[in-house]
Write a protein that holds these residues in place. Structure first.
Motif, short mmCIF file in Angstrom:
data_model
loop_
_atom_site.label_atom_id
_atom_site.label_comp_id
_atom_site.label_asym_id
_atom_site.label_seq_id
_atom_site.Cartn_x
_atom_site.Cartn_y
_atom_site.Cartn_z
N ILE A 1 88.60 -26.11 140.10
CA ILE A 1 89.69 -27.01 140.46
C ILE A 1 89.98 -28.01 139.34
O ILE A 1 91.13 -28.30 139.04
CB ILE A 1 89.35 -27.76 141.76
N ASP A 2 88.93 -28.53 138.70
CA ASP A 2 89.18 -29.55 137.67
C ASP A 2 89.75 -28.95 136.39
O ASP A 2 90.11 -29.68 135.47
CB ASP A 2 87.91 -30.36 137.37
N ARG A 3 89.84 -27.61 136.32
CA ARG A 3 90.47 -26.96 135.16
C ARG A 3 91.76 -26.27 135.57
O ARG A 3 92.31 -25.44 134.83
CB ARG A 3 89.52 -25.93 134.53
N GLY A 4 92.25 -26.57 136.78
CA GLY A 4 93.50 -26.01 137.26
C GLY A 4 94.51 -27.11 137.54
O GLY A 4 94.15 -28.27 137.76
N ILE A 5 95.79 -26.76 137.54
CA ILE A 5 96.86 -27.73 137.75
C ILE A 5 98.04 -27.03 138.38
O ILE A 5 98.28 -25.84 138.12
CB ILE A 5 97.26 -28.40 136.40
N LEU A 6 98.77 -27.73 139.24
CA LEU A 6 99.95 -27.16 139.87
C LEU A 6 101.18 -27.33 138.98
O LEU A 6 101.46 -28.43 138.51
CB LEU A 6 100.23 -27.85 141.22
N THR B 1 107.73 -21.97 131.34
CA THR B 1 107.97 -22.73 130.12
C THR B 1 106.69 -22.95 129.34
O THR B 1 106.66 -22.84 128.10
CB THR B 1 108.60 -24.10 130.47
N LEU B 2 105.60 -23.24 130.05
CA LEU B 2 104.32 -23.48 129.40
C LEU B 2 103.87 -22.25 128.61
O LEU B 2 103.46 -22.35 127.44
CB LEU B 2 103.27 -23.83 130.46
N HIS B 3 103.95 -21.08 129.24
CA HIS B 3 103.43 -19.87 128.61
C HIS B 3 104.34 -19.33 127.50
O HIS B 3 103.87 -18.64 126.61
CB HIS B 3 103.22 -18.78 129.67
N HIS B 4 105.63 -19.64 127.57
CA HIS B 4 106.57 -19.03 126.62
C HIS B 4 107.24 -20.04 125.70
O HIS B 4 108.04 -19.65 124.85
CB HIS B 4 107.66 -18.26 127.38
N GLY B 5 106.93 -21.35 125.86
CA GLY B 5 107.64 -22.36 125.07
C GLY B 5 106.79 -23.12 124.09
O GLY B 5 107.21 -24.17 123.59
N GLY B 6 105.58 -22.63 123.80
CA GLY B 6 104.74 -23.30 122.82
C GLY B 6 104.01 -24.52 123.36
O GLY B 6 103.68 -25.44 122.60
N TRP B 7 103.73 -24.54 124.67
CA TRP B 7 103.05 -25.67 125.28
C TRP B 7 101.63 -25.27 125.69
O TRP B 7 101.34 -24.10 125.92
CB TRP B 7 103.78 -26.15 126.53
N ARG B 8 100.77 -26.26 125.81
CA ARG B 8 99.43 -26.05 126.36
C ARG B 8 98.98 -27.35 127.02
O ARG B 8 99.53 -28.42 126.74
CB ARG B 8 98.43 -25.62 125.29
N ILE B 9 97.98 -27.24 127.90
CA ILE B 9 97.48 -28.40 128.63
C ILE B 9 95.98 -28.53 128.38
O ILE B 9 95.26 -27.54 128.41
CB ILE B 9 97.75 -28.27 130.14
N THR B 10 95.54 -29.75 128.13
CA THR B 10 94.11 -30.01 127.94
C THR B 10 93.67 -31.10 128.92
O THR B 10 94.50 -31.83 129.48
CB THR B 10 93.80 -30.46 126.50
N ARG B 11 92.36 -31.20 129.07
CA ARG B 11 91.80 -32.26 129.90
C ARG B 11 90.37 -32.55 129.47
O ARG B 11 89.58 -31.62 129.30
CB ARG B 11 91.82 -31.86 131.38
N GLN B 12 90.06 -33.82 129.30
CA GLN B 12 88.70 -34.24 128.99
C GLN B 12 88.03 -34.75 130.25
O GLN B 12 88.39 -35.79 130.78
CB GLN B 12 88.71 -35.35 127.92
N GLY B 13 87.06 -33.99 130.76
CA GLY B 13 86.35 -34.40 131.96
C GLY B 13 87.29 -34.57 133.13
O GLY B 13 88.07 -33.69 133.46
N GLN B 14 87.25 -35.77 133.78
CA GLN B 14 88.09 -36.05 134.92
C GLN B 14 89.28 -36.95 134.55
O GLN B 14 89.93 -37.52 135.43
CB GLN B 14 87.26 -36.74 136.02
N SER B 15 89.57 -37.07 133.27
CA SER B 15 90.69 -37.91 132.84
C SER B 15 92.01 -37.19 133.11
O SER B 15 92.03 -36.07 133.62
CB SER B 15 90.55 -38.26 131.36
#
Length: 510
Positions: free
Chosen positions: A445-450, A458-472
């Motif tokens: 869950i802490d590595r997933g997002i809605l 757009t994320l997969h085809h537009g040059g975007w990515r998502i990161t997360r440090q711990g619970q921030s």
């Protein structure tokens, strides 16, 4: 009066590209030759300039409103020019809608400092001392001062200002019977302190919502402000809920063409049920999540190809439900995603439910007794979360998120987390920020997002990515180097107690 060229000179990216006497057609021709980045920059610069002009217009509207009060009668500014109200005069001068004129009046009045209001009244002979109340005491700083500051600093627009202020409403009045009666002086001090604490809570809420303004639509800000108000004032939440229930109505009438029309005023639960019913039936047409099941895919494709408009489909749906009633074949109408209102209620360690719950979609606040009523009717799904709404115990190590994990994501995220998106949780697709194959990512869950379908693509085809440090906070990155924090919605931070420091509101002593 400034010419078009004079105004264009205030827009740096456009300045110098127009000849003297150039008009809008010339500007359009110049922008057609610009790069994409420059055209966007022109839009940003004009939006900034418009906000500065809006502040001046709003200030003028506020002064006009003060000089057009009912007690001034026919000598008031608006009445002297043949208008019933300040909004009517402003609508006539600006060519705006009645709703926009009323909004600019509300914001203009709220922007005026109390000292200036007293000076204006003093000049009109209404009071004797400017900058002071009638009893000679200094005027207290209003709770919505953070909104004033944000508008003056161009951090919010007048529409955002109005949405937040109307959604929060004024802090509730604290009666003298709400404080201990241990002497008149002490009671007065306690009452003043209680009012100050309550006003500070509303002011803090305004600051938090201002911080979200850049990422939320005006409609979202209003709904978030209304929900935060109910969380701060649970006693008043139920009264407001019941008042809206009493205002419910349905009537039919004939229009000028003789065709029958209908008008409906919905109370909160009816509004949500109707919305979720429409969403369940029309989700593929509205950009809902993609379907994996072959039968669902086929049904969704047939709905997308249907020649009827969305409004016609909605009408036919309501008529089908009305005709069929309890005998409606829900699965054939709605498919696997049948309509229903899912409520979220915080429960403490002793099993006591919070006095205010909220809906999973749109984060609409509801009295806790409504959640208890739904529990009796349809049960509940327990999800353990931390103080920031992060789910703690819903299972791990699956390739796809389980139904219970998706519920947990919906509870934590409240909808698509993409900057500025207002799609509700039911339109969300679960995204792994760590790719399953590439990063050996786990379905935690802490590595997933809605994300809604559009922003997931757009994320997969537009040059975007998502990161997360711990619970921030999750962070959105683009290959261009841009980064955006994907902050949780303010209403959810209040619901989970994740505001630091936590907002306080005065409660009567037992």
């Amino acid at each position: 009066m400034a010419t078009f060229t004079d105004v264009a000179a205030l827009i740096p990216t456009l300045c110098g590209q127009l000849v003297d006497g150039g008009d809008a057609d010339c500007a359009r021709a110049s922008m057609m030759r610009m790069t994409d980045a420059d055209v966007v920059k022109v839009l940003e610069e004009t939006a900034f300039l418009a906000r500065q002009l809006e502040q001046i217009q709003t200030a003028a509207a506020g002064v006009i409103a003060v000089r057009s009060t009912r007690d001034r009668g026919h000598s008031g500014l608006s009445a002297s020019r043949g208008h019933r109200s300040a909004a009517s005069l402003i609508q006539d001068v600006t060519g705006s809608t009645k709703a926009d004129a009323n909004r600019v009046v509300r914001v203009g009045e709220a922007l005026l400092d109390d000292a200036l209001l007293h000076d204006e009244a003093d000049a009109a002979g209404d009071i004797s001392q400017g900058g002071q109340s009638c009893d000679g005491l200094p005027v207290a700083t209003p709770w919505h001062q953070p909104l004033r500051d944000a508008l003056r600093d161009s951090r919010v627009t007048s529409a955002q200002f109005d949405a937040i202020k109307r959604g929060l409403g004024d802090p509730p009045q604290i009666g003298a019977d709400a404080v201990p009666a241990s002497g008149a002086d002490m009671a007065a001090d306690a009452l003043a302190q209680a009012e100050e604490v309550t006003r500070a809570a509303w002011s803090q809420a305004a600051e938090h919502l201002v911080g979200e303004a850049a990422q939320r639509t005006v409609e979202e800000l209003w709904q978030a402000a209304r929900t935060v108000r109910d969380l701060l004032d649970p006693e008043g939440a139920e009264a407001r809920f019941l008042a809206r229930f009493e205002n419910r109505s349905f009537r039919t009438f004939r229009g000028p063409d003789g065709q029958k029309r209908a008008s409906i005023v919905l109370e909160d639960e009816g509004d949500l049920f109707l919305e979720t019913m429409m969403a369940a039936a029309l989700r593929p047409r509205r950009g809902g999540p993609r379907f994996v099941d072959s039968d669902e895919k086929e049904q969704a494709a047939s709905l997308v190809d249907d020649p009827r408009t969305n409004d016609q489909l909605a009408y036919d749906l309501i008529m089908d439900v009305m005709r069929a009633g309890a005998l409606a074949d829900a699965e054939s109408v709605f498919g696997a995603r049948q309509p229903g209102v899912r409520l979220v209620q915080v429960v403490d360690a002793d099993g006591r439910g919070a006095p205010v719950a909220h809906t999973e979609d749109h984060l609409v606040s509801m009295p806790g007794v409504v959640a208890e009523q739904h529990i009796c009717d349809s049960g509940f799904v327990p999800v353990t979360v931390d103080a920031c709404g992060n789910p703690l115990d819903v299972g791990r190590e699956q390739r796809l998120f389980t139904p219970k994990q998706r519920i947990a994501l919906a509870i934590r995220d409240g909808g698509c987390r993409w900057r500025g998106c207002d799609r509700p949780a039911s339109y969300g697709e679960a995204h792994h920020i760590d790719e399953w194959d590439r990063d050996q990512g786990r379905t935690d869950i802490d590595r997933g997002i809605l994300l809604c379908r559009y922003h997931h693509m757009t994320l997969h085809h537009g040059g975007w990515r998502i990161t997360r440090q711990g619970q921030s906070d999750f962070v959105l990155h683009h290959t261009s180097g841009e980064t955006f924090a994907m902050r949780p919605r303010t209403a959810l931070r209040y619901a989970w107690g994740g505001i630091d420091p936590p907002p306080k509101r005065f409660r009567p002593a037992a």
